[in-house]
Motif scaffolding. Structure first.
Motif, short mmCIF file in Angstrom:
data_model
loop_
_atom_site.label_atom_id
_atom_site.label_comp_id
_atom_site.label_asym_id
_atom_site.label_seq_id
_atom_site.Cartn_x
_atom_site.Cartn_y
_atom_site.Cartn_z
N VAL A 191 -32.54 7.38 65.03
CA VAL A 191 -32.45 7.78 63.62
C VAL A 191 -31.93 6.64 62.75
CG1 VAL A 191 -32.13 10.20 64.20
CG2 VAL A 191 -30.11 8.78 63.86
N LEU A 192 -31.62 5.50 63.33
CA LEU A 192 -31.24 4.34 62.54
C LEU A 192 -32.48 3.75 61.87
CD1 LEU A 192 -28.74 2.55 64.96
CD2 LEU A 192 -28.18 3.81 62.89
N PRO A 193 -32.35 3.10 60.73
CA PRO A 193 -33.51 2.48 60.09
C PRO A 193 -34.20 1.49 61.03
CG PRO A 193 -31.64 2.49 58.60
CD PRO A 193 -31.12 2.94 59.93
N ASP A 194 -35.52 1.38 60.91
CA ASP A 194 -36.26 0.45 61.74
C ASP A 194 -35.73 -0.97 61.55
OD1 ASP A 194 -37.93 2.37 62.81
OD2 ASP A 194 -39.43 2.15 61.24
N ALA A 195 -35.66 -1.72 62.65
CA ALA A 195 -35.19 -3.09 62.59
C ALA A 195 -36.17 -3.96 61.80
CB ALA A 195 -35.02 -3.64 64.01
N THR A 196 -35.63 -4.87 61.01
CA THR A 196 -36.48 -5.85 60.32
C THR A 196 -36.86 -6.96 61.30
OG1 THR A 196 -34.59 -7.19 59.61
CG2 THR A 196 -35.25 -5.37 58.16
N LEU A 197 -37.79 -7.83 60.89
CA LEU A 197 -38.19 -8.93 61.77
C LEU A 197 -37.02 -9.87 62.04
CD1 LEU A 197 -40.29 -10.53 63.34
CD2 LEU A 197 -40.97 -11.64 61.19
N ASP A 198 -36.23 -10.15 61.01
CA ASP A 198 -35.07 -11.04 61.21
C ASP A 198 -34.08 -10.42 62.20
OD1 ASP A 198 -36.07 -12.93 59.52
OD2 ASP A 198 -34.91 -12.31 57.77
N GLU A 199 -33.84 -9.12 62.08
CA GLU A 199 -32.94 -8.45 63.02
C GLU A 199 -33.50 -8.49 64.43
OE1 GLU A 199 -30.62 -5.06 60.36
OE2 GLU A 199 -32.64 -4.64 61.09
N ALA A 200 -34.81 -8.25 64.56
CA ALA A 200 -35.44 -8.25 65.88
C ALA A 200 -35.37 -9.64 66.51
CB ALA A 200 -36.90 -7.79 65.76
N LEU A 201 -35.58 -10.68 65.71
CA LEU A 201 -35.50 -12.05 66.24
C LEU A 201 -34.09 -12.36 66.73
CD1 LEU A 201 -37.66 -14.03 63.65
CD2 LEU A 201 -38.21 -13.64 66.05
N GLU A 202 -33.09 -11.95 65.94
CA GLU A 202 -31.70 -12.23 66.32
C GLU A 202 -31.33 -11.46 67.59
OE1 GLU A 202 -27.70 -13.14 63.78
OE2 GLU A 202 -28.78 -11.31 63.29
N THR A 203 -31.75 -10.20 67.66
CA THR A 203 -31.48 -9.39 68.86
C THR A 203 -32.20 -9.97 70.07
OG1 THR A 203 -31.28 -7.41 67.48
CG2 THR A 203 -31.60 -7.07 69.83
N THR A 204 -33.44 -10.39 69.89
CA THR A 204 -34.23 -10.95 70.99
C THR A 204 -33.61 -12.24 71.51
OG1 THR A 204 -36.23 -9.99 70.02
CG2 THR A 204 -36.54 -11.66 71.71
N LYS A 205 -33.07 -13.07 70.62
CA LYS A 205 -32.42 -14.31 71.04
C LYS A 205 -31.28 -14.02 72.02
CE LYS A 205 -31.27 -17.23 67.75
NZ LYS A 205 -30.85 -17.70 66.40
N ILE A 206 -30.47 -13.02 71.68
CA ILE A 206 -29.32 -12.70 72.53
C ILE A 206 -29.78 -12.17 73.88
CG2 ILE A 206 -27.26 -11.26 72.72
CD1 ILE A 206 -27.19 -11.26 69.61
N HIS A 207 -30.76 -11.26 73.87
CA HIS A 207 -31.26 -10.69 75.13
C HIS A 207 -31.98 -11.75 75.96
CE1 HIS A 207 -30.76 -6.19 74.54
NE2 HIS A 207 -30.23 -6.72 73.47
N SER A 208 -32.65 -12.68 75.29
CA SER A 208 -33.34 -13.75 76.01
C SER A 208 -32.35 -14.66 76.73
CB SER A 208 -34.20 -14.56 75.03
OG SER A 208 -34.75 -15.69 75.65
#
Length: 509
Positions: free
Chosen positions: A240-257
């Protein structure tokens, strides 16, 4: 014969960002030896053995003279096996087994298997961003990492299957096909959750509280007996949280990567992360900062939800260490090897039993805990930590008729629409959520009329609410008003917010 020198460009990760590495390979006369300098760790030092065997198995000759490999800059420690492939290409170039006049255009990263196959490495997205920032034309990466790197626009990304294919490509004798990814299409295909609020039977008050928490990004503490659905509710909050933006997804992906948590061929973390560390998690495991200064659980939850079940069972130092990240949205790790800042802007959802056995106040089960045991258990959660949790929510056991009933609740999609509308109001007001309001902003945007003032005064006095509850009630009231699209905070908004602090009196006074 004069000494010969070859240069290959690569990159390494420090924190959540990458920095360029220049690999210089010098071959000359002398006793046969390969020396790697530039603060290599054990994995980098061992690369000479992997590279030698991979070159032999790929049909190339290994250098026979004295070879010096420098990883610049020399004052930063180099870690991991990601330099195998560029070192091998540098050795082939310096011994003239390949001629690569355009080698300066490429950034090359990859671990070599003994067969010459190229294996995946961690942290490919920040490396790709670094390559683009350095103005490089192309990036050569392992096949399993190519989707992740290809998300970065404006950079040609080539998949490397084995050493020979890469060597022939940089020498202009072979072809590699660049891979391109469309972030918008990835979002469309991957932005799905396996759970939904439709799955939750009963607990209407708790679901409403979770909607309020998501709308204002408020931290939540759920208190209830075992089996009341606390974990069930928490797992559905990201939906139910707002969809992640591309910038948020990139930042999250960097950490998980960097932590090696991306699936094979996964390009982006398109959904909000949900992390649930066990209560035995160490200080370093939660905050990060192991010997390699890698992110911890609170950074893996960045832009998503951190769920801490059995909150009082966590070590006291771990709980107290949460205070700064909750306040600042980042965590600073200082070690002898350096200081690193990791992002940690997450929504905390904590859960606990009302007592050690879990049945204090339960009408159907008898509590076996003494008052002293209950007090010790509750006191494990300190006041300063509670000061950063806006909503205290009682989650009672679900009645049989609610579990067996046919009535279906609202789907996550409908709840998310209301949450996004409330977040849009907050964005127009300021560049953050209500949970982050400063005292000055509370004074400006949480003005109360006489009726609301009287109601809040009565609650503070008669319910014996703590002083810390005052600002929390105002923040949550503002969020409830936003969900109602109300410019003013009204008395029923205050009443609902007070309901979410009643446990402050019942449990911690």
């Amino acid at each position: 014969m004069a000494a010969m020198l070859a240069k290959v460009h690569s990159a390494a990760v420090l924190g959540i960002d990458a920095y360029p590495i220049e690999i210089e390979v010098n071959a000359g006369w002398g006793t046969a030896a390969v020396i790697i300098v530039g603060l290599p760790d054990a994995a980098v030092k061992e690369s000479k053995d992997r590279v030698q065997t991979a070159m032999d198995n790929s049909g190339y000759k290994y250098v026979m003279g004295r070879t010096t490999i420098n990883l610049a800059p020399a004052d930063v420690k180099k870690e991991g096996p990601s330099f195998d492939l560029p070192i091998a290409i540098g050795m082939l170039a310096v011994t003239e087994q390949i001629t690569a006049p355009r080698l300066d255009e490429f950034v090359i990263v990859g671990e070599l298997a003994l067969s010459g196959e190229v294996r995946s490495v961690n942290g490919m997205l920040p490396i790709a961003l670094c390559a683009r920032q350095q103005g490089k034309r192309a990036l050569i990466v392992p096949v399993d990492n190519v989707a992740e790197a290809a998300v970065v626009q404006g950079l040609e990304v080539y998949p490397a299957r084995n050493l020979r294919a890469v060597a022939e490509f940089v020498a202009g004798k072979g072809e590699l096909t660049p891979v391109r990814e469309d972030p918008a299409l990835i979002f469309q295909q991957s932005r799905r959750y396996d759970v939904d609020f439709l799955d939750v039977k009963g607990q209407e008050t708790a679901k409403r509280a979770m909607e309020v928490a998501a709308a204002g990004n408020h931290n939540v503490l759920m208190i209830g007996p075992p089996g009341s659905g606390k974990t069930l509710l928490a797992k559905r909050v990201p939906t139910v949280l707002p969809d992640a933006t591309l910038d948020e997804a990139l930042e999250t992906t960097k950490i998980h990567s960097i932590c090696g948590l991306l699936g094979k061929g996964q390009a982006l973390v398109a959904t909000r992360p949900f992390r649930s560390p066990h209560h035995t998690t160490s200080h370093a495991g939660l905050l990060g900062g192991t010997s390699n200064l890698t992110p911890g659980e609170i950074s893996l939850a960045h832009n998503g939800v951190l769920f801490m079940d059995e909150l009082p069972e966590f070590h006291r130092d771990v709980l107290e260490a949460l205070r700064e990240p909750l306040e600042e949205g980042r965590v600073v790790i200082s070690r002898a090897s350096g200081t690193i800042t990791f992002p940690s802007n997450f929504m905390l959802i904590a859960a606990m039993n009302p007592c050690p056995c879990g049945f204090y106040g339960d009408r159907r089960r008898e509590c076996r805990c003494s008052p002293a045991m209950i007090q010790r258990y509750r006191n494990k959660v300190s006041g300063p930590l509670l000061d950063r949790i806006d909503i205290h929510l009682e989650v009672p056991a679900v009645q049989y008729k609610e579990m067996a009933g046919e009535a279906a609740g609202e789907p996550s999609e409908k709840i998310r629409q209301r949450v996004e509308a409330a977040r849009a109001i907050q964005r127009r007001r300021f560049q953050h959520t209500n949970a982050r309001m400063s005292p000055k902003e509370i004074k400006e945007y949480c003005r109360l009329d006489d009726e609301c003032q009287e109601l809040l005064k009565m609650a503070m006095t008669e319910l014996n609410l703590s002083a810390r509850a005052y600002d929390r009630i105002l923040k949550v009231s503002r969020t409830i008003a936003d969900l109602d699209h109300s410019e003013r905070i009204q008395s029923h908004h205050i009443s609902e917010a007070i309901q979410y602090r009643s446990l402050d009196r019942q449990l911690w006074t």
